[in-house]
Design a protein around this motif. Structure first.
Motif, PDB file in Angstrom:
ATOM      1  N   SER A   1       1.037  -1.135   0.205  1.00 33.88           N
ATOM      2  CA  SER A   1       0.511   0.193  -0.102  1.00 33.88           C
ATOM      3  C   SER A   1       1.099   0.878  -0.309  1.00 33.88           C
ATOM      4  CB  SER A   1      -0.733  -0.200   1.184  1.00 33.88           C
ATOM      5  OG  SER A   1      -1.819  -1.222   1.279  1.00 33.88           O
ATOM      6  N   TYR A   2       2.008   1.362   1.064  1.00 29.74           N
ATOM      7  CA  TYR A   2       2.096   2.640   0.828  1.00 29.74           C
ATOM      8  C   TYR A   2       4.093   2.514   1.365  1.00 29.74           C
ATOM      9  CZ  TYR A   2       2.181   2.997   5.784  1.00 29.74           C
ATOM     10  OH  TYR A   2       1.937   2.482   6.993  1.00 29.74           O
ATOM     11  N   GLN A   3       4.944   3.603   1.031  1.00 26.53           N
ATOM     12  CA  GLN A   3       6.622   3.932   2.392  1.00 26.53           C
ATOM     13  C   GLN A   3       6.026   5.082   2.911  1.00 26.53           C
ATOM     14  OE1 GLN A   3       6.163   2.862  -2.065  1.00 26.53           O
ATOM     15  NE2 GLN A   3       5.785   0.844  -1.069  1.00 26.53           N
ATOM     16  N   PHE A   4       6.825   5.038   3.925  1.00 23.14           N
ATOM     17  CA  PHE A   4       7.506   6.706   4.856  1.00 23.14           C
ATOM     18  C   PHE A   4       7.932   7.407   3.941  1.00 23.14           C
ATOM     19  CE2 PHE A   4       5.538   4.672   8.371  1.00 23.14           C
ATOM     20  CZ  PHE A   4       3.959   4.723   8.576  1.00 23.14           C
ATOM     21  N   ALA A   5       7.833   8.083   3.140  1.00 20.50           N
ATOM     22  CA  ALA A   5       9.173   8.322   1.921  1.00 20.50           C
ATOM     23  C   ALA A   5      10.240   9.253   2.663  1.00 20.50           C
ATOM     24  CB  ALA A   5       8.873   9.191   0.759  1.00 20.50           C
ATOM     25  N   ARG A   6      11.220   9.471   2.682  1.00 25.69           N
ATOM     26  CA  ARG A   6      11.578  10.438   3.469  1.00 25.69           C
ATOM     27  C   ARG A   6      12.088  11.837   2.303  1.00 25.69           C
ATOM     28  NH1 ARG A   6      18.751   9.937   4.892  1.00 25.69           N
ATOM     29  NH2 ARG A   6      18.440  12.697   6.447  1.00 25.69           N
ATOM     30  N   LEU A   7      11.874  12.821   2.236  1.00 27.82           N
ATOM     31  CA  LEU A   7      11.868  13.495   1.430  1.00 27.82           C
ATOM     32  C   LEU A   7      12.911  14.466   1.237  1.00 27.82           C
ATOM     33  CD1 LEU A   7       8.283  14.172   0.803  1.00 27.82           C
ATOM     34  CD2 LEU A   7       9.516  12.828  -0.101  1.00 27.82           C
ATOM     35  N   LYS A   8      13.466  15.492   0.915  1.00 29.97           N
ATOM     36  CA  LYS A   8      14.022  16.566   0.707  1.00 29.97           C
ATOM     37  C   LYS A   8      13.937  17.464   2.501  1.00 29.97           C
ATOM     38  CE  LYS A   8      15.620  17.731  -3.119  1.00 29.97           C
ATOM     39  NZ  LYS A   8      15.771  18.514  -4.561  1.00 29.97           N
ATOM     40  N   ASN A   9      12.521  17.388   2.644  1.00 31.40           N
ATOM     41  CA  ASN A   9      12.199  18.374   4.000  1.00 31.40           C
ATOM     42  C   ASN A   9      10.742  17.696   5.028  1.00 31.40           C
ATOM     43  OD1 ASN A   9      13.294  20.781   2.821  1.00 31.40           O
ATOM     44  ND2 ASN A   9      11.366  20.432   1.227  1.00 31.40           N
TER      45      ASN A   9
ATOM     46  N   ASP B   1       7.155  11.933   4.185  1.00 33.84           N
ATOM     47  CA  ASP B   1       5.291  11.900   4.087  1.00 33.84           C
ATOM     48  C   ASP B   1       4.790  10.928   4.210  1.00 33.84           C
ATOM     49  OD1 ASP B   1       3.215  12.833   3.132  1.00 33.84           O
ATOM     50  OD2 ASP B   1       3.900  14.422   1.484  1.00 33.84           O
ATOM     51  N   PHE B   2       3.703  10.232   3.836  1.00 33.86           N
ATOM     52  CA  PHE B   2       3.053   8.983   3.761  1.00 33.86           C
ATOM     53  C   PHE B   2       3.340   8.870   2.006  1.00 33.86           C
ATOM     54  CE2 PHE B   2      -0.488   6.490   3.377  1.00 33.86           C
ATOM     55  CZ  PHE B   2      -0.625   5.598   4.434  1.00 33.86           C
ATOM     56  N   GLU B   3       3.651   8.254   1.259  1.00 37.88           N
ATOM     57  CA  GLU B   3       3.382   8.120  -0.039  1.00 37.88           C
ATOM     58  C   GLU B   3       2.637   6.865  -0.257  1.00 37.88           C
ATOM     59  OE1 GLU B   3       4.597   9.849  -2.374  1.00 37.88           O
ATOM     60  OE2 GLU B   3       5.947  11.339  -1.399  1.00 37.88           O
ATOM     61  N   LEU B   4       1.121   6.549  -1.035  1.00 35.89           N
ATOM     62  CA  LEU B   4       0.383   5.574  -0.834  1.00 35.89           C
ATOM     63  C   LEU B   4       0.849   5.047  -2.606  1.00 35.89           C
ATOM     64  CD1 LEU B   4      -2.321   4.219   0.144  1.00 35.89           C
ATOM     65  CD2 LEU B   4      -3.864   5.810  -1.372  1.00 35.89           C
ATOM     66  N   THR B   5       0.840   4.341  -3.086  1.00 35.93           N
ATOM     67  CA  THR B   5       0.638   3.531  -4.747  1.00 35.93           C
ATOM     68  C   THR B   5      -0.190   3.374  -4.998  1.00 35.93           C
ATOM     69  OG1 THR B   5       0.929   1.431  -3.760  1.00 35.93           O
ATOM     70  CG2 THR B   5       2.697   2.250  -3.680  1.00 35.93           C
ATOM     71  N   VAL B   6      -0.395   4.037  -6.169  1.00 37.11           N
ATOM     72  CA  VAL B   6      -2.064   3.781  -6.888  1.00 37.11           C
ATOM     73  C   VAL B   6      -2.211   2.609  -6.864  1.00 37.11           C
ATOM     74  CG1 VAL B   6      -2.534   3.976  -9.486  1.00 37.11           C
ATOM     75  CG2 VAL B   6      -1.089   5.516  -8.542  1.00 37.11           C
ATOM     76  N   ASP B   7      -1.244   0.799  -7.392  1.00 36.37           N
ATOM     77  CA  ASP B   7      -2.592  -0.049  -7.378  1.00 36.37           C
ATOM     78  C   ASP B   7      -1.234  -1.115  -5.958  1.00 36.37           C
ATOM     79  OD1 ASP B   7      -3.845   0.021  -9.250  1.00 36.37           O
ATOM     80  OD2 ASP B   7      -2.106   0.013 -10.716  1.00 36.37           O
ATOM     81  N   PRO B   8      -2.046  -1.652  -5.582  1.00 29.35           N
ATOM     82  CA  PRO B   8      -1.520  -2.880  -5.021  1.00 29.35           C
ATOM     83  C   PRO B   8       0.214  -3.668  -5.248  1.00 29.35           C
ATOM     84  CG  PRO B   8      -2.997  -3.768  -5.500  1.00 29.35           C
ATOM     85  CD  PRO B   8      -3.066  -2.669  -6.291  1.00 29.35           C
ATOM     86  N   LEU B   9       0.719  -3.698  -4.099  1.00 32.59           N
ATOM     87  CA  LEU B   9       2.224  -4.161  -4.866  1.00 32.59           C
ATOM     88  C   LEU B   9       2.408  -5.577  -4.373  1.00 32.59           C
ATOM     89  CD1 LEU B   9       5.000  -1.722  -3.698  1.00 32.59           C
ATOM     90  CD2 LEU B   9       3.638  -2.176  -5.919  1.00 32.59           C
ATOM     91  N   TRP B  10       2.631  -6.715  -4.705  1.00 31.57           N
ATOM     92  CA  TRP B  10       2.566  -7.637  -4.338  1.00 31.57           C
ATOM     93  C   TRP B  10       3.932  -8.919  -5.204  1.00 31.57           C
ATOM     94  CZ3 TRP B  10      -1.094  -7.739  -6.804  1.00 31.57           C
ATOM     95  CH2 TRP B  10      -2.247  -7.929  -8.453  1.00 31.57           C
ATOM     96  N   ALA B  11       4.128  -9.596  -4.926  1.00 29.51           N
ATOM     97  CA  ALA B  11       5.723 -10.998  -5.452  1.00 29.51           C
ATOM     98  C   ALA B  11       5.446 -12.356  -5.509  1.00 29.51           C
ATOM     99  CB  ALA B  11       6.912 -11.097  -4.751  1.00 29.51           C
ATOM    100  N   PHE B  12       5.231 -12.919  -6.692  1.00 25.73           N
ATOM    101  CA  PHE B  12       5.153 -13.944  -6.621  1.00 25.73           C
ATOM    102  C   PHE B  12       6.559 -14.489  -7.069  1.00 25.73           C
ATOM    103  CE2 PHE B  12       3.965 -18.055  -9.696  1.00 25.73           C
ATOM    104  CZ  PHE B  12       2.585 -18.036  -9.275  1.00 25.73           C
ATOM    105  N   VAL B  13       6.746 -15.872  -6.307  1.00 33.28           N
ATOM    106  CA  VAL B  13       7.173 -16.787  -5.740  1.00 33.28           C
ATOM    107  C   VAL B  13       7.241 -18.126  -6.553  1.00 33.28           C
ATOM    108  CG1 VAL B  13       9.357 -17.051  -4.734  1.00 33.28           C
ATOM    109  CG2 VAL B  13       8.220 -15.176  -4.234  1.00 33.28           C
ATOM    110  N   SER B  14       8.857 -18.434  -7.367  1.00 32.26           N
ATOM    111  CA  SER B  14       9.000 -20.063  -8.165  1.00 32.26           C
ATOM    112  C   SER B  14       9.873 -20.823  -7.296  1.00 32.26           C
ATOM    113  CB  SER B  14       8.691 -20.138  -9.264  1.00 32.26           C
ATOM    114  OG  SER B  14       6.986 -19.347  -9.713  1.00 32.26           O
ATOM    115  N   VAL B  15      10.038 -21.691  -7.410  1.00 27.49           N
ATOM    116  CA  VAL B  15      11.025 -22.365  -6.585  1.00 27.49           C
ATOM    117  C   VAL B  15      11.109 -23.577  -7.514  1.00 27.49           C
ATOM    118  CG1 VAL B  15      12.164 -23.893  -4.621  1.00 27.49           C
ATOM    119  CG2 VAL B  15      10.646 -21.523  -4.688  1.00 27.49           C
ATOM    120  N   TYR B  16      12.860 -23.812  -8.118  1.00 24.34           N
ATOM    121  CA  TYR B  16      13.411 -24.566  -9.202  1.00 24.34           C
ATOM    122  C   TYR B  16      13.951 -26.040  -8.784  1.00 24.34           C
ATOM    123  CZ  TYR B  16      11.012 -21.871 -12.902  1.00 24.34           C
ATOM    124  OH  TYR B  16       9.903 -20.964 -13.272  1.00 24.34           O
ATOM    125  N   THR B  17      14.052 -27.032  -9.394  1.00 22.00           N
ATOM    126  CA  THR B  17      14.444 -28.241  -9.492  1.00 22.00           C
ATOM    127  C   THR B  17      16.165 -28.138  -9.208  1.00 22.00           C
ATOM    128  OG1 THR B  17      14.662 -28.691 -11.235  1.00 22.00           O
ATOM    129  CG2 THR B  17      12.624 -30.413  -9.734  1.00 22.00           C
TER     130      THR B  17
END
Length: 317
Positions: free
Chosen positions: A245-253, A256-272
């Motif tokens: 959903s968001y990051q606590f962004a360290r700005l020059k001043n 700030d609470f930086e909300l992402t437009v769309d959700p982030l996720w990961a898809f993990v695959s493990v191989y032989t």
């Protein structure tokens, strides 16, 4: 069974049929046309923070829709999901739309409002506060990094693993001959804002590898820090999954609470062949920012994405 025997052989345990299985795998992997096969895959979502944002259901629904399309072996949310109050049933309904196995990790914000770990586990229908399971020749461990040590006067959120859970972890690692993947909300590799006993738990993992004689603990995933990175300490991979959903962004001043437009996720695959492939999700900040305006936070860049990665580990024995 064949894969389990291959691992037991790597542990120095003699079983009938192991040499044949091991030689067969070695011959297959050395063949010029050998292509590793996917053993399993899973989807990861963390730090939704439904109780702080307005569109939690939409973000979960987007994740679940994609996972139902990709059909991983399981999905897991790694904490800071939602507190266990009736109004949040909408989040659970969205999450339970996944047509497969679902797992949970407790985060520090899931107890906001005075809720107990047991209440969180019950509301989520989670397996336990901490637990383990096996899948396709791998062992998975889910930790609860939100315990407060007896007599602790520390302020802020609890971020510890107590003696009872640590003893359980040692026994659980000793009881399996399989390679291990670990989930914990707090970063075990982050000694600034992560798990209080991070250095001790890392040492426990490293000793498990030494005792096994192979790369037993291969991957440790965390959330909590709302960052995107991979650290490797003593042949163990520590992967941080960015917030949905968001990051606590360290700005020059300031910050700030930086909300992402769309959700982030990961898809993990493990191989032989031991390869772990991470396919990340990219978005943008709801408030447009120039890259120069976003400074590093805790030494890591502030970014609205989860990176694609290919992580090499030892070939399956």
């Amino acid at each position: 069974m064949v894969q389990r025997r291959k691992f037991l052989k790597g542990m120095g345990i003699a079983l009938a049929g192991i040499p044949f299985a091991s030689n067969k795998l070695q011959a297959e992997t050395q063949h010029e046309n050998y292509k590793p096969k996917a053993l399993f895959s899973f989807g990861v979502l963390t730090d939704l923070h439904h109780d702080l944002i307005k569109d939690g259901p939409r973000r979960v629904e987007m994740f679940i829709a994609e996972m139902n399309r990709l059909k991983p072996d399981f999905v897991i949310q790694m904490g800071d999901f939602c507190v266990p109050k009736p109004a949040n049933q909408v989040i659970m309904d969205a999450w339970n739309g996944f047509k497969g196995t679902k797992y949970h990790v407790i985060g520090n914000h899931d107890n906001d409002g005075g809720f107990s770990h047991d209440e969180v586990v019950s509301f989520w229908n989670a397996k336990a506060k901490y637990y383990s399971f096996d899948l396709n020749g791998y062992h998975f461990i889910v930790l609860n990094g939100n315990e407060r040590l007896p007599g602790s006067a520390a302020k802020g959120y609890p971020n510890a693993i107590g003696d009872e859970q640590r003893d359980w972890l040692k026994h659980d690692l000793d009881s399996t001959a399989l390679p291990v993947i670990v989930f914990c909300h707090q970063g075990i590799d982050d000694d600034m804002d992560g798990l209080k006993e991070g250095a001790l738990i890392r040492l426990l993992f490293e000793r498990a590898n030494q005792k096994a004689g192979f790369q037993k603990v291969r991957l440790v995933l965390s959330g909590h820090h709302h960052e995107d990175y991979l650290n490797v300490y003593n042949n163990i991979n520590y992967l941080q999954i960015n917030s949905a959903s968001y990051q606590f962004a360290r700005l020059k001043n300031g910050y700030d609470f930086e909300l992402t437009v769309d959700p982030l996720w990961a898809f993990v695959s493990v191989y032989t062949d031991g390869t772990i492939q991470v396919k990340g999700k990219k978005s943008a900040y709801a408030t447009p920012r120039e890259p120069a305006d976003l400074r590093e936070y805790d030494g890591y860049p502030t970014v609205p994405y989860i990176s694609d990665r290919v992580i090499k580990t030892e070939a399956q024995r």
